[in-house]
Design a protein around this motif. Structure first.
Motif, mmCIF file in Angstrom:
data_model
loop_
_atom_site.group_PDB
_atom_site.id
_atom_site.type_symbol
_atom_site.label_atom_id
_atom_site.label_comp_id
_atom_site.label_asym_id
_atom_site.label_seq_id
_atom_site.Cartn_x
_atom_site.Cartn_y
_atom_site.Cartn_z
ATOM 1 N N ALA A 1 0.828 -1.207 0.000
ATOM 2 C CA ALA A 1 0.000 0.000 0.000
ATOM 3 C C ALA A 1 0.861 1.255 0.000
ATOM 4 C CB ALA A 1 -0.930 -0.005 1.215
ATOM 5 N N ASN A 2 1.955 1.240 0.752
ATOM 6 C CA ASN A 2 2.845 2.392 0.793
ATOM 7 C C ASN A 2 3.541 2.614 -0.545
ATOM 8 O OD1 ASN A 2 3.507 3.885 3.573
ATOM 9 N ND2 ASN A 2 2.850 1.795 4.038
ATOM 10 N N MET A 3 3.952 1.529 -1.174
ATOM 11 C CA MET A 3 4.623 1.657 -2.467
ATOM 12 C C MET A 3 3.708 2.246 -3.530
ATOM 13 S SD MET A 3 6.926 -1.780 -2.850
ATOM 14 C CE MET A 3 8.388 -2.055 -1.848
ATOM 15 N N GLU A 4 2.416 1.974 -3.410
ATOM 16 C CA GLU A 4 1.466 2.420 -4.425
ATOM 17 C C GLU A 4 1.079 3.898 -4.272
ATOM 18 O OE1 GLU A 4 -1.776 -0.243 -3.965
ATOM 19 O OE2 GLU A 4 -0.765 -1.937 -4.921
ATOM 20 N N LEU A 5 1.404 4.495 -3.133
ATOM 21 C CA LEU A 5 0.924 5.839 -2.840
ATOM 22 C C LEU A 5 1.362 6.879 -3.869
ATOM 23 C CD1 LEU A 5 1.338 6.042 1.049
ATOM 24 C CD2 LEU A 5 -0.792 6.047 -0.245
ATOM 25 N N ALA A 6 2.636 6.862 -4.242
ATOM 26 C CA ALA A 6 3.150 7.891 -5.149
ATOM 27 C C ALA A 6 2.522 7.796 -6.532
ATOM 28 C CB ALA A 6 4.673 7.797 -5.258
ATOM 29 N N ALA A 7 2.189 6.585 -6.968
ATOM 30 C CA ALA A 7 1.672 6.377 -8.325
ATOM 31 C C ALA A 7 0.179 6.675 -8.442
ATOM 32 C CB ALA A 7 1.943 4.940 -8.777
ATOM 33 N N VAL A 8 -0.510 6.809 -7.308
ATOM 34 C CA VAL A 8 -1.948 7.073 -7.352
ATOM 35 C C VAL A 8 -2.210 8.400 -8.067
ATOM 36 C CG1 VAL A 8 -3.971 7.621 -5.956
ATOM 37 C CG2 VAL A 8 -2.466 5.751 -5.282
ATOM 38 N N GLY A 9 -3.092 8.357 -9.049
ATOM 39 C CA GLY A 9 -3.465 9.565 -9.762
ATOM 40 C C GLY A 9 -2.532 9.977 -10.880
ATOM 41 N N LYS B 1 9.551 -4.107 -8.451
ATOM 42 C CA LYS B 1 10.472 -5.231 -8.275
ATOM 43 C C LYS B 1 11.917 -4.862 -8.571
ATOM 44 C CE LYS B 1 10.980 -10.154 -9.237
ATOM 45 N NZ LYS B 1 12.434 -10.131 -9.279
ATOM 46 N N LEU B 2 12.132 -4.056 -9.615
ATOM 47 C CA LEU B 2 13.498 -3.679 -9.983
ATOM 48 C C LEU B 2 14.218 -3.038 -8.810
ATOM 49 C CD1 LEU B 2 15.746 -3.182 -12.105
ATOM 50 C CD2 LEU B 2 14.589 -1.035 -12.655
ATOM 51 N N PHE B 3 13.499 -2.182 -8.080
ATOM 52 C CA PHE B 3 14.139 -1.434 -7.004
ATOM 53 C C PHE B 3 14.180 -2.217 -5.694
ATOM 54 C CE2 PHE B 3 12.304 1.602 -10.027
ATOM 55 C CZ PHE B 3 13.493 2.169 -10.471
ATOM 56 N N THR B 4 13.160 -3.023 -5.425
ATOM 57 C CA THR B 4 13.212 -3.856 -4.225
ATOM 58 C C THR B 4 14.323 -4.883 -4.356
ATOM 59 O OG1 THR B 4 11.478 -5.319 -5.120
ATOM 60 C CG2 THR B 4 10.785 -3.557 -3.625
ATOM 61 N N ASP B 5 14.571 -5.364 -5.581
ATOM 62 C CA ASP B 5 15.676 -6.299 -5.808
ATOM 63 C C ASP B 5 17.018 -5.591 -5.650
ATOM 64 O OD1 ASP B 5 13.866 -8.295 -6.278
ATOM 65 O OD2 ASP B 5 14.163 -8.370 -8.453
ATOM 66 N N ALA B 6 17.145 -4.411 -6.253
ATOM 67 C CA ALA B 6 18.415 -3.673 -6.203
ATOM 68 C C ALA B 6 18.781 -3.291 -4.770
ATOM 69 C CB ALA B 6 18.330 -2.427 -7.070
ATOM 70 N N LEU B 7 17.764 -2.962 -3.971
ATOM 71 C CA LEU B 7 18.000 -2.551 -2.588
ATOM 72 C C LEU B 7 17.932 -3.708 -1.606
ATOM 73 C CD1 LEU B 7 15.894 0.743 -2.612
ATOM 74 C CD2 LEU B 7 18.387 0.580 -2.472
ATOM 75 N N GLU B 8 17.593 -4.911 -2.117
ATOM 76 C CA GLU B 8 17.508 -6.123 -1.282
ATOM 77 C C GLU B 8 16.561 -5.893 -0.092
ATOM 78 O OE1 GLU B 8 21.331 -7.713 -0.233
ATOM 79 O OE2 GLU B 8 22.140 -7.399 -2.247
ATOM 80 N N ALA C 1 10.327 3.754 1.177
ATOM 81 C CA ALA C 1 10.118 5.172 0.870
ATOM 82 C C ALA C 1 10.775 5.555 -0.453
ATOM 83 C CB ALA C 1 10.660 6.040 2.006
ATOM 84 N N LEU C 2 11.941 4.993 -0.723
ATOM 85 C CA LEU C 2 12.633 5.250 -1.993
ATOM 86 C C LEU C 2 11.923 4.583 -3.162
ATOM 87 C CD1 LEU C 2 16.372 4.857 -0.947
ATOM 88 C CD2 LEU C 2 15.433 6.827 -2.162
ATOM 89 N N THR C 3 11.563 3.322 -2.961
ATOM 90 C CA THR C 3 10.986 2.533 -4.055
ATOM 91 C C THR C 3 9.695 3.142 -4.580
ATOM 92 O OG1 THR C 3 12.006 0.467 -3.309
ATOM 93 C CG2 THR C 3 10.024 0.275 -4.653
ATOM 94 N N LYS C 4 8.862 3.660 -3.697
ATOM 95 C CA LYS C 4 7.559 4.166 -4.143
ATOM 96 C C LYS C 4 7.718 5.323 -5.116
ATOM 97 C CE LYS C 4 6.165 7.627 -0.708
ATOM 98 N NZ LYS C 4 5.132 8.003 0.270
ATOM 99 N N TRP C 5 8.802 6.103 -4.980
ATOM 100 C CA TRP C 5 9.041 7.202 -5.912
ATOM 101 C C TRP C 5 9.864 6.773 -7.112
ATOM 102 C CZ3 TRP C 5 6.148 11.187 -6.127
ATOM 103 C CH2 TRP C 5 5.516 11.668 -4.980
ATOM 104 N N LEU C 6 10.826 5.892 -6.905
ATOM 105 C CA LEU C 6 11.654 5.444 -8.027
ATOM 106 C C LEU C 6 10.834 4.699 -9.067
ATOM 107 C CD1 LEU C 6 14.863 4.254 -6.141
ATOM 108 C CD2 LEU C 6 14.478 6.416 -7.349
ATOM 109 N N ALA C 7 9.731 4.074 -8.621
ATOM 110 C CA ALA C 7 8.859 3.357 -9.555
ATOM 111 C C ALA C 7 8.275 4.285 -10.622
ATOM 112 C CB ALA C 7 7.733 2.664 -8.793
#
Length: 222
Positions: free
Chosen positions: A75-83, A96-103, A125-131
């Motif tokens: 839910a937190n990861m999806e916040l930035a992409a809403v709208g 996935k790309l960023f969760t994998d890179a950041l382990e 917090a990083l992943t939600k925006w990097l997506a």
């Protein structure tokens, strides 16, 4: 583009307000913003995060500004992409790309963020925006209070993003990040930039002197 620019200085010297202003969070500001050689106007963070502009802000306090702790990682990861037009926030492939890179270490993406370590919370917090694949990434002290391994992972990812063309503004209280990670650094004092450092001039002595707004020779004996 492709540059990691450091914003340094003691807390409260204006560098945080610059990031907030660039993201459209502040009202009644003056000045101009140019992105990719084109002037832009922002009225809100909603304007900033559109694909056409592509500015993202990872704020300093992950617990109160970046995350909703009682909600799940997903839910937190999806916040930035809403709208955001053209982006499906429910697509796990976005992250996935960023969760994998950041382990990212977690039991599952349904796990509440509150159960994660500080370092893994910052990864969310990083992943939600990097997506969103921002053109310009604004970071407010992203490695404060996290372990050395997580810092190293974040540094490697930021360098890769910069090499791929992302413009990064990094506010930091860690001098070593300016010396080893940033391509150039601006030091703030009393609401303005007092020194611009590049290349061999990015040293602990020069950063300290600029932070205190005193001559380098005086800082060496401080």
């Amino acid at each position: 583009k492709g540059c990691i620019t450091g914003l340094g200085g003691l807390d409260g010297q204006g560098q945080t307000a610059v990031l907030q202003g660039l993201f459209g969070l502040l009202k009644q500001t003056e000045g101009s913003i140019t992105l990719g050689g084109q002037p832009i106007t922002l009225h809100s963070p909603g304007d900033a995060k559109t694909p056409e502009i592509g500015i993202a802000l990872v704020p300093e306090d992950r617990k109160t500004e970046a995350l909703i702790l009682e909600q799940s990682i997903k839910a937190n990861m999806e916040l930035a992409a809403v709208g955001v037009h053209g982006i499906n926030a429910d697509d796990p492939g976005l992250y996935k790309l960023f969760t994998d890179a950041l382990e990212l270490k977690c039991a599952s993406l349904d796990q509440p963020v509150s159960q994660l370590s500080g370092g893994n919370q910052q990864k969310v917090a990083l992943t939600k925006w990097l997506a969103l694949k921002p053109r310009c990434l604004l970071l407010a002290d992203p490695t404060r209070g996290i372990d050395v391994k997580t810092k190293t992972q974040i540094y490697a990812l930021l360098r890769r993003l910069a090499d791929e063309g992302t413009a990064i503004l990094l506010l930091s209280t860690d001098y070593e990040e300016f010396i080893h990670l940033c391509d150039e650094t601006h030091i703030f004092y009393d609401g303005r930039v007092v020194r611009h450092l590049t290349g061999d001039a990015v040293t602990a002595e020069n950063i300290l002197a600029a932070t205190l707004n005193i001559p380098v020779q005086q800082a060496a004996h401080a």
